[in-house]
Design an enzyme around this catalytic site. Structure first.
Site, short mmCIF file in Angstrom:
data_model
loop_
_atom_site.label_atom_id
_atom_site.label_comp_id
_atom_site.label_asym_id
_atom_site.label_seq_id
_atom_site.Cartn_x
_atom_site.Cartn_y
_atom_site.Cartn_z
N PHE A 182 9.75 -8.30 -28.41
CA PHE A 182 11.05 -8.94 -28.15
C PHE A 182 10.95 -10.12 -27.20
O PHE A 182 11.83 -10.99 -27.19
CB PHE A 182 12.04 -7.91 -27.57
CG PHE A 182 11.86 -7.66 -26.09
CD1 PHE A 182 12.44 -8.51 -25.15
CD2 PHE A 182 11.09 -6.60 -25.62
CE1 PHE A 182 12.26 -8.30 -23.79
CE2 PHE A 182 10.91 -6.39 -24.27
CZ PHE A 182 11.49 -7.24 -23.35
N LYS A 197 7.27 -8.78 -39.23
CA LYS A 197 8.26 -7.78 -38.77
C LYS A 197 8.49 -8.07 -37.29
O LYS A 197 7.74 -7.62 -36.43
CB LYS A 197 7.69 -6.37 -38.97
CG LYS A 197 8.75 -5.27 -39.12
CD LYS A 197 9.73 -5.11 -37.99
CE LYS A 197 9.16 -4.39 -36.79
NZ LYS A 197 10.10 -4.39 -35.62
N GLU A 199 13.24 -5.77 -33.38
CA GLU A 199 14.61 -5.50 -33.82
C GLU A 199 15.63 -5.86 -32.74
O GLU A 199 16.83 -5.86 -32.99
CB GLU A 199 14.76 -4.04 -34.25
CG GLU A 199 14.58 -2.99 -33.14
CD GLU A 199 13.11 -2.64 -32.84
OE1 GLU A 199 12.23 -3.52 -32.98
OE2 GLU A 199 12.86 -1.49 -32.45
N SER A 253 3.47 -3.61 -26.66
CA SER A 253 3.02 -2.78 -25.54
C SER A 253 1.69 -2.09 -25.86
O SER A 253 1.34 -1.91 -27.03
CB SER A 253 4.09 -1.73 -25.23
OG SER A 253 4.30 -0.94 -26.37
N CYS A 279 4.28 -11.22 -20.78
CA CYS A 279 2.99 -10.53 -20.70
C CYS A 279 2.06 -11.25 -19.72
O CYS A 279 1.05 -10.71 -19.31
CB CYS A 279 2.35 -10.47 -22.06
SG CYS A 279 1.98 -12.09 -22.71
N GLU A 313 3.13 -0.81 -16.18
CA GLU A 313 3.65 -2.13 -16.52
C GLU A 313 5.17 -2.03 -16.47
O GLU A 313 5.79 -1.46 -17.37
CB GLU A 313 3.21 -2.57 -17.92
CG GLU A 313 3.70 -3.98 -18.22
CD GLU A 313 3.53 -4.42 -19.67
OE1 GLU A 313 3.59 -3.58 -20.59
OE2 GLU A 313 3.34 -5.63 -19.88
P1 NAD Z 1 6.86 -2.78 -28.26
O1 NAD Z 1 5.46 -2.33 -28.30
O2 NAD Z 1 7.91 -1.80 -27.91
O3 NAD Z 1 7.29 -3.40 -29.68
C1 NAD Z 1 6.51 -4.38 -30.33
C2 NAD Z 1 6.74 -4.28 -31.83
O4 NAD Z 1 6.30 -2.99 -32.29
C3 NAD Z 1 8.21 -4.41 -32.24
O5 NAD Z 1 8.27 -5.14 -33.44
C4 NAD Z 1 8.65 -2.97 -32.43
O6 NAD Z 1 9.66 -2.83 -33.40
C5 NAD Z 1 7.38 -2.27 -32.89
N1 NAD Z 1 7.28 -0.89 -32.41
C6 NAD Z 1 7.77 -0.37 -31.25
N2 NAD Z 1 7.45 0.93 -31.15
C7 NAD Z 1 6.74 1.25 -32.25
C8 NAD Z 1 6.12 2.44 -32.71
N3 NAD Z 1 6.16 3.57 -32.02
N4 NAD Z 1 5.46 2.41 -33.89
C9 NAD Z 1 5.40 1.27 -34.60
N5 NAD Z 1 5.97 0.10 -34.21
C10 NAD Z 1 6.63 0.09 -33.05
O7 NAD Z 1 6.91 -4.04 -27.27
P2 NAD Z 1 8.19 -4.83 -26.76
O8 NAD Z 1 8.93 -3.98 -25.79
O9 NAD Z 1 8.92 -5.44 -27.89
O10 NAD Z 1 7.48 -6.04 -25.97
C11 NAD Z 1 7.05 -5.95 -24.65
C12 NAD Z 1 5.57 -5.57 -24.57
O11 NAD Z 1 4.80 -6.52 -25.27
C13 NAD Z 1 5.05 -5.60 -23.14
O12 NAD Z 1 4.18 -4.50 -22.98
C14 NAD Z 1 4.28 -6.89 -23.06
O13 NAD Z 1 3.26 -6.94 -22.09
C15 NAD Z 1 3.72 -6.97 -24.44
N6 NAD Z 1 3.37 -8.34 -24.79
C16 NAD Z 1 2.04 -8.65 -24.81
C17 NAD Z 1 1.65 -9.94 -25.11
C18 NAD Z 1 0.21 -10.31 -25.14
O14 NAD Z 1 -0.07 -11.41 -25.55
N7 NAD Z 1 -0.72 -9.47 -24.73
C19 NAD Z 1 2.62 -10.92 -25.38
C20 NAD Z 1 3.96 -10.56 -25.35
C21 NAD Z 1 4.32 -9.26 -25.05
#
Ligand code: NAD
Length: 498
Positions: free
Chosen positions: A150, A174, A177, A227, A282, A383
């Site tokens: 997000f 994808k 959401e 994450s 991040c 985090e």
């Molecule tokens: P998230 O892991 O909750 O979601 C990321 C994606 O995965 C979304 O599209 C979500 O719908 C999907 N998702 C969530 N839970 C899932 C599951 N159990 N099974 C399958 N798909 C699932 O992350 P977020 O809250 O949207 O974003 C924040 C996180 O992203 C933070 O941890 C941040 O550090 C990380 N991030 C990392 C980078 C990087 O380059 N390393 C860049 C941006 C964000």
């Protein structure tokens, strides 16, 4: 704007068949602004079929034509940057200048993709054996699945999609959401740029959609950013299903400040990188590691700057820090702050219970600063992904380096010093993927690649730049002989180069 955001499959909006959807909030007001369709397996299958059907023609589309489309796409995204920024702010909550900055960083990777003919140049060696030449080219993979978080709803999809597509692949994206609308807008701009339907498809949804993408036999590669627990799970499951996977995870970025540093510069950097986008980056700095007596010089400067920060809605142009993404996340961040107090850290500035006039139901947490944080505390280990900055005090420079190197995350880090030798030692000894020297958010420019180490990246490839080209292509090496062989006849020995 439709009240329910549809999927975008084969160049058209579609509601899909699941009958499921979910809310999208304006984090500044806490109000539901629209809903988004959630895909089931059948909807994902439709998007994958569209991408698979589009692949052969797109792969064979001349490089010159693909390049022209990328240039047009770049112009259209650039022209739409204010509109895209507005849309980001309305669903994510970050300030408009911050949203605009995200679009500009995304444009860098489209610009890199505009040079795809150069990046895809092959190699050729002549007369490697008598009458034998050898050449190597990189070919696209097929249908690529891209799953994004997000916090950068434009930039992170643009880290993946332009390079995957320019290399000749087709994509099923994808997005998160929580702020999905801009992805459809990007897909529409790609069509406007001359991109054929089916080359870029967008499906929305949650875990159901992601699970189908992971197991779908026609998806050959997965790019994930999110994450760490989800990144690890996707890396493992995707690999089990025989896919090439790059999965970028979470972070806990440290900024080391040495006693000789320019303390005003360091305080500006700590506050900007700690509280920009409400700490939901991040590459945000979440731990300031103050060496020796640096803490006593730095802390009051950080406190002064925090006191001046304006938290509020992106609709107010004077706002510097917006809300966090959801009510649930606000509660999680606040409970982390409470745990820090319970564990004995010194709470210098408390962002809990902040009241933003006119936005009383928004998901706001004010800037929060802890001092005397210890590595055993949960606020150090987790985090938090919110506007919470922790100061850890260490005696020596080497203690600081060891602390950073022991952390399970290793996305970005920075050192602030005026001592070139110390900076060089830091740069060489630090075990982290992206390093800043007097730069607190060292996100590499689009023609380098972005990636952390340890729990911040699973897989062998960083994202975008040259690593992006390598990830989205595979090599084909051809050995050719057109002259008559000197020695004819059957020879069961292994071919020798003579
Ligand atoms: P998230 O892991 O909750 O979601 C990321 C994606 O995965 C979304 O599209 C979500 O719908 C999907 N998702 C969530 N839970 C899932 C599951 N159990 N099974 C399958 N798909 C699932 O992350 P977020 O809250 O949207 O974003 C924040 C996180 O992203 C933070 O941890 C941040 O550090 C990380 N991030 C990392 C980078 C990087 O380059 N390393 C860049 C941006 C964000």
């Amino acid at each position: 704007m439709a009240s329910t955001v549809p999927h975008w499959i084969n160049g058209e909006e579609t509601r899909g068949t699941s009958g499921r959807d979910g809310p999208i909030y304006d984090p500044a007001t806490g109000a539901e602004v629209r809903r988004v369709t959630y895909a089931n397996a059948q909807d994902v299958d439709l998007a994958v079929a569209s991408a698979r059907n589009a692949f052969p023609d797109w792969r064979d589309t001349p490089l010159a034509k693909r390049t022209q489309i990328m240039f047009s796409f770049r112009s259209l995204v650039d022209a739409a940057k204010d509109e895209l920024a507005e849309l980001i702010s309305s669903e994510h909550g970050k300030t408009k200048p911050d949203s605009r900055g995200e679009v500009l960083r995304g444009l860098e990777t489209i610009e890199f993709a505009c040079g795809i003919s150069d990046h895809l140049k092959g190699e050729n060696s002549q007369q490697v054996s008598t009458g034998v030449d050898i050449s190597s080219v990189r070919e696209p993979l097929g249908v690529v699945g891209c799953i994004t978080p997000f916090n950068f709803p434009v930039m992170v999809p643009l880290w993946m999609v332009p390079i995957a597509i320019a290399c000749g692949n087709t994509v099923v994206l994808k997005p998160s959401e929580k702020d999905p609308s801009v992805s459809n807008r990007l897909a529409a701009l790609f069509i406007e740029a001359g991109g054929p339907p089916g080359v870029l498809n967008v499906v929305h949804g949650d875990r159901d959609a992601v699970e189908r993408i992971i197991e779908h036999p026609d998806i050959v590669a997965l790019s994930f950013v999110g994450s760490t627990p989800v990144a690890r799970a996707i890396y493992e499951a995707g690999s089990r299903h025989g896919k090439r996977v790059q999965a970028l995870g979470g972070a806990k970025n440290h900024m080391l400040v040495l006693p000789d540093a320019d303390m005003d510069l360091a305080a500006d950097a700590a506050v900007s990188a700690g509280f920009g986008s409400a700490g939901e980056r991040c590459m945000a700095i979440s731990v300031v590691v103050a060496v020796g007596d640096a803490a006593d010089q730095l802390l009051p400067k950080i406190v002064d700057r925090i006191a001046e920060l304006k938290t509020g809605s992106a609709a107010d142009p004077t706002t510097e820090m917006g809300p966090v993404i959801t009510r649930e996340h606000k509660e999680q961040v606040e409970s982390c702050i409470t745990s820090g107090v319970e564990e004995g850290a010194s709470l210098v500035t408390d962002g809990r219970g902040i009241r933003v006039p006119g936005s009383e139901n928004g998901f706001f947490v004010g800037p929060t600063l802890f001092d005397h944080v210890k590595p055993a505390m949960a606020i150090y280990q987790k985090e938090i992904f919110g506007p919470v900055l922790s100061m850890v005090r260490v005696e020596h420079f080497t203690d600081g380096i060891e602390l950073v190197n022991r952390n399970p995350y290793a996305n970005g880090t920075a050192v602030f010093t005026n001592d070139g030798g110390a900076a060089r030692r830091f740069q060489r000894q630090i075990q982290v993927g992206m390093v800043g020297i007097n730069v607190s958010i060292p996100v590499p420019i689009g023609f380098y690649s972005f990636g952390g180490w340890r729990n911040s990246l699973f897989g062998a490839h960083s994202i975008y730049g040259p690593d992006g080209v390598h990830f989205y292509t595979r090599p084909k090496v051809t050995t050719t002989r057109w002259v008559d062989p000197v020695d004819r006849g059957v020879d069961l020995g292994f071919p020798r180069n003579t």
